[in-house]
Design a protein around this motif. Structure first.
Motif, short mmCIF file in Angstrom:
data_model
loop_
_atom_site.label_atom_id
_atom_site.label_comp_id
_atom_site.label_asym_id
_atom_site.label_seq_id
_atom_site.Cartn_x
_atom_site.Cartn_y
_atom_site.Cartn_z
N THR A 12 18.61 40.58 88.40
CA THR A 12 17.22 40.24 88.36
C THR A 12 17.00 39.34 87.23
OG1 THR A 12 16.67 41.99 86.61
CG2 THR A 12 16.67 42.89 88.79
N GLY A 13 16.04 38.40 87.17
CA GLY A 13 16.01 37.51 86.22
C GLY A 13 16.80 36.37 86.06
N ALA A 14 17.38 36.10 87.37
CA ALA A 14 18.86 35.39 87.32
C ALA A 14 18.38 33.81 87.82
CB ALA A 14 19.65 35.83 88.52
N THR A 72 10.91 38.75 94.05
CA THR A 72 10.08 39.86 93.58
C THR A 72 9.71 40.26 92.16
OG1 THR A 72 11.28 40.96 95.50
CG2 THR A 72 10.36 42.60 93.96
N ASP A 73 8.61 40.76 92.10
CA ASP A 73 8.23 40.90 90.87
C ASP A 73 8.68 42.36 90.25
OD1 ASP A 73 6.96 41.94 88.42
OD2 ASP A 73 4.71 41.26 88.83
N VAL A 74 9.75 42.37 89.38
CA VAL A 74 10.42 43.69 89.16
C VAL A 74 9.49 44.84 88.45
CG1 VAL A 74 12.72 42.79 88.62
CG2 VAL A 74 11.19 43.23 86.75
N THR A 75 8.23 44.37 88.06
CA THR A 75 7.35 45.68 87.88
C THR A 75 6.68 46.50 88.95
OG1 THR A 75 5.51 44.32 87.66
CG2 THR A 75 6.79 44.39 85.84
N CYS A 100 18.42 42.16 84.37
CA CYS A 100 18.32 41.03 83.29
C CYS A 100 16.92 40.39 83.01
CB CYS A 100 19.40 39.87 83.78
SG CYS A 100 19.98 38.95 82.65
N ALA A 101 16.06 40.51 83.87
CA ALA A 101 14.61 40.08 83.87
C ALA A 101 13.84 40.26 82.42
CB ALA A 101 13.64 40.60 85.09
N GLY A 102 13.33 39.51 82.00
CA GLY A 102 12.54 39.69 80.81
C GLY A 102 11.50 38.80 80.14
N PHE A 152 20.42 45.04 80.66
CA PHE A 152 20.29 44.15 79.34
C PHE A 152 19.49 44.74 78.29
CE2 PHE A 152 22.49 40.04 79.46
CZ PHE A 152 23.18 40.28 80.69
N VAL A 153 19.80 44.88 77.03
CA VAL A 153 19.10 45.47 76.02
C VAL A 153 19.05 44.49 74.85
CG1 VAL A 153 19.50 47.87 76.77
CG2 VAL A 153 21.19 46.68 75.19
N SER A 154 19.09 44.84 73.71
CA SER A 154 18.91 43.76 72.65
C SER A 154 19.27 44.49 71.28
CB SER A 154 17.56 43.18 72.62
OG SER A 154 17.25 42.16 71.85
N GLY A 155 19.84 43.72 70.48
CA GLY A 155 19.82 43.67 69.05
C GLY A 155 18.32 43.94 68.29
N VAL A 198 23.52 37.64 72.99
CA VAL A 198 23.09 36.54 72.16
C VAL A 198 23.34 35.40 72.60
CG1 VAL A 198 22.94 35.36 70.01
CG2 VAL A 198 23.38 37.93 69.83
N ALA A 199 22.42 34.59 73.03
CA ALA A 199 22.48 33.19 73.74
C ALA A 199 21.09 32.48 73.39
CB ALA A 199 22.72 33.39 75.29
N PHE A 200 21.87 31.18 73.62
CA PHE A 200 20.66 30.13 73.31
C PHE A 200 20.04 29.81 74.67
CE2 PHE A 200 18.92 25.90 73.34
CZ PHE A 200 18.18 25.85 72.34
N1 LIG Z 1 18.85 35.36 74.86
C1 LIG Z 1 19.13 35.99 73.90
O1 LIG Z 1 19.83 35.81 72.93
C2 LIG Z 1 18.91 37.54 74.23
C3 LIG Z 1 19.02 38.38 73.23
C4 LIG Z 1 18.83 39.78 73.45
C5 LIG Z 1 18.34 40.22 74.78
N2 LIG Z 1 18.28 39.24 75.78
C6 LIG Z 1 17.98 40.02 77.18
O2 LIG Z 1 18.66 39.24 78.20
C7 LIG Z 1 18.03 39.11 79.28
C8 LIG Z 1 17.85 37.59 79.62
O3 LIG Z 1 17.35 36.81 78.75
P1 LIG Z 1 17.12 35.13 78.89
O4 LIG Z 1 17.55 34.96 77.07
O5 LIG Z 1 18.21 34.82 79.69
O6 LIG Z 1 15.86 34.83 79.05
P2 LIG Z 1 15.01 33.86 80.04
O7 LIG Z 1 13.74 33.88 79.63
O8 LIG Z 1 16.17 32.66 80.18
O9 LIG Z 1 15.35 34.65 81.57
C9 LIG Z 1 14.77 35.60 81.99
C10 LIG Z 1 14.11 35.55 83.36
O10 LIG Z 1 13.52 36.89 83.84
C11 LIG Z 1 12.45 36.17 84.72
N3 LIG Z 1 11.42 37.34 84.90
C12 LIG Z 1 10.61 37.66 83.66
N4 LIG Z 1 9.53 38.56 84.27
C13 LIG Z 1 10.01 38.74 85.46
C14 LIG Z 1 9.78 39.63 86.61
N5 LIG Z 1 8.68 40.48 86.31
N6 LIG Z 1 10.28 39.84 87.69
C15 LIG Z 1 11.70 38.99 87.89
N7 LIG Z 1 11.90 38.24 87.09
C16 LIG Z 1 11.11 38.13 86.11
C17 LIG Z 1 12.03 35.12 84.18
O11 LIG Z 1 11.26 34.25 85.38
C18 LIG Z 1 13.32 34.37 83.46
O12 LIG Z 1 14.01 33.36 84.46
C19 LIG Z 1 16.53 39.66 78.92
O13 LIG Z 1 16.51 41.03 79.62
C20 LIG Z 1 16.54 39.51 77.41
O14 LIG Z 1 15.39 40.34 76.84
C21 LIG Z 1 18.39 37.88 75.40
#
Ligand SMILES: NC(=O)c1ccc[n+]([C@@H]2O[C@H](COP(=O)([O-])OP(=O)(O)OC[C@H]3O[C@@H](n4cnc5c(N)ncnc54)[C@H](O)[C@@H]3O)[C@@H](O)[C@H]2O)c1
Length: 301
Positions: A12-14, A72-75, A100-102, A152-155, A198-200
């Motif tokens: 998800t969120g890919a 699909t909206d994951v909610t 991974c969606a977020g 996927f969780v977070s610091g 952790v990622a940019f």
């Molecule tokens: N980037 C980081 O440093 C970091 C740090 C901690 C956690 N995370 C977690 O890693 C995951 C990926 O983050 P990212 O940095 O790649 O973010 P991102 O914003 O690049 O990607 C997230 C994707 O989720 C999709 N999304 C949002 N709501 C959605 C929904 N309702 N249904 C389906 N898709 C949906 C968005 O369209 C987006 O493409 C997330 O869960 C984020 O919370 C990221």
């Protein structure tokens, strides 16, 4: 030979960021991949007319991989049930679910709007529940495989980001959900683990030049989304059946294994505590245990 030959993964969120990097590598390693992404803006509003999920699928197909796009909206509980059904219909099975969606909608706790709280909890916590609920029903009916749940969780939750009470709570809710699944689904061949990355990406680009602990810049290879991919793919392999109910921290060139919470120190009574004794024992024992007090617990002002 790929590391995921013959496996089917739903991510998800890919359409962007880390999820896209995971989907591309999983496909390159032989998995058939469902690339789910609504194409939302970072605060969860709207959808992207350029359909990021379809763009990721086009890239995977151009490289000779197998993938389908899904918006699909994951909610949406019912829609995620249909998503799991579509995955099985299309590719015959579901081996790996990566949630991974977020979105983020930051704010201090004393200013947070109800809508900020609800939307972030909805995408992260309920979204992870929705897909996991329906995938696990399929896994239960089809036991005998090597199934993987990777959340996927977070610091932000683990360390307590002051400006993200909604996001921190949602992510720690996912930790609890993952621990529960680790116990309830192990008998069906499912391992359940978390990734704290952790990622940019667009989610962290505002930290560019601001962090004192790492160099958030698009040119820093250590902080690329690609550096989050190896532990996710590792957890997804058939061979990785021995790690369950754990959190891996990865990014900035590091891959770490968190310890799970355990009791650090306890004081015990045979009867019923009176306040004075309990206060005295906790004061003495817990102070000694916390030689380095948690900096996040320090009151401000
Ligand atoms: N980037 C980081 O440093 C970091 C740090 C901690 C956690 N995370 C977690 O890693 C995951 C990926 O983050 P990212 O940095 O790649 O973010 P991102 O914003 O690049 O990607 C997230 C994707 O989720 C999709 N999304 C949002 N709501 C959605 C929904 N309702 N249904 C389906 N898709 C949906 C968005 O369209 C987006 O493409 C997330 O869960 C984020 O919370 C990221």
């Amino acid at each position: 030979m790929g590391k995921l030959d013959g496996r089917v993964a739903l991510i998800t969120g890919a359409g962007r960021g880390i999820g896209a990097a995971v989907a591309e590598t999983m496909a390159a390693e032989g998995a058939s991949v469902v690339v789910n992404d609504l194409g939302a803006s970072m605060d969860g509003s709207g959808t992207d007319p350029e359909s990021p999920a379809q763009q990721v699928v086009a890239g995977i197909e151009a490289a000779g991989g197998k993938a389908i796009a899904d918006g699909t909206d994951v909610t949406d509980f019912a829609a995620t049930e249909a998503l799991i059904a579509r995955t099985v219909e299309q590719f015959g099975r579901l081996d790996v679910l990566v949630n991974c969606a977020g979105i983020i909608r930051d704010g201090m706790i004393f200013k947070m709007e109800e809508s900020q709280w609800d939307s972030v909890i909805s995408v992260h916590l309920k979204g992870t529940f929705n897909t996991t609920r329906h995938a696990s029903a399929w896994w239960r009916q089809n036991r005998g495989g090597q199934f993987r749940l990777i959340n996927f969780v977070s610091g932000s939750g683990i360390y307590g980001s002051p400006v993200q009470p909604n996001y921190a709570a949602a992510k720690m809710g996912i930790v609890g959900l993952t621990y529960s699944c680790a116990n309830s689904l192990a008998g069906y061949g499912v391992t359940s683990n978390c990734i704290a990355p952790v990622a940019f990406t667009r989610m962290t680009e505002s930290l560019q030049g601001k962090s004192t602990v790492m160099d958030y810049s698009p040119d820093n290879p250590r902080i690329s989304a690609a550096n989050v991919v190896p532990p996710v793919v590792w957890l997804a392999t058939e061979e990785c059946d021995w790690i369950n109910g754990r959190i891996l921290q990865c990014g900035n060139g590091r891959i770490g294994l968190f310890s799970n919470p355990s009791v650090l120190r306890e004081v015990v009574t045979d009867g019923v505590w009176d306040l004075d004794t309990a206060f005295a024992e906790m004061d003495s024992s817990f102070r000694e245990a916390l030689l380095h007090p948690n900096p996040f617990a320090r009151p401000r002002g």
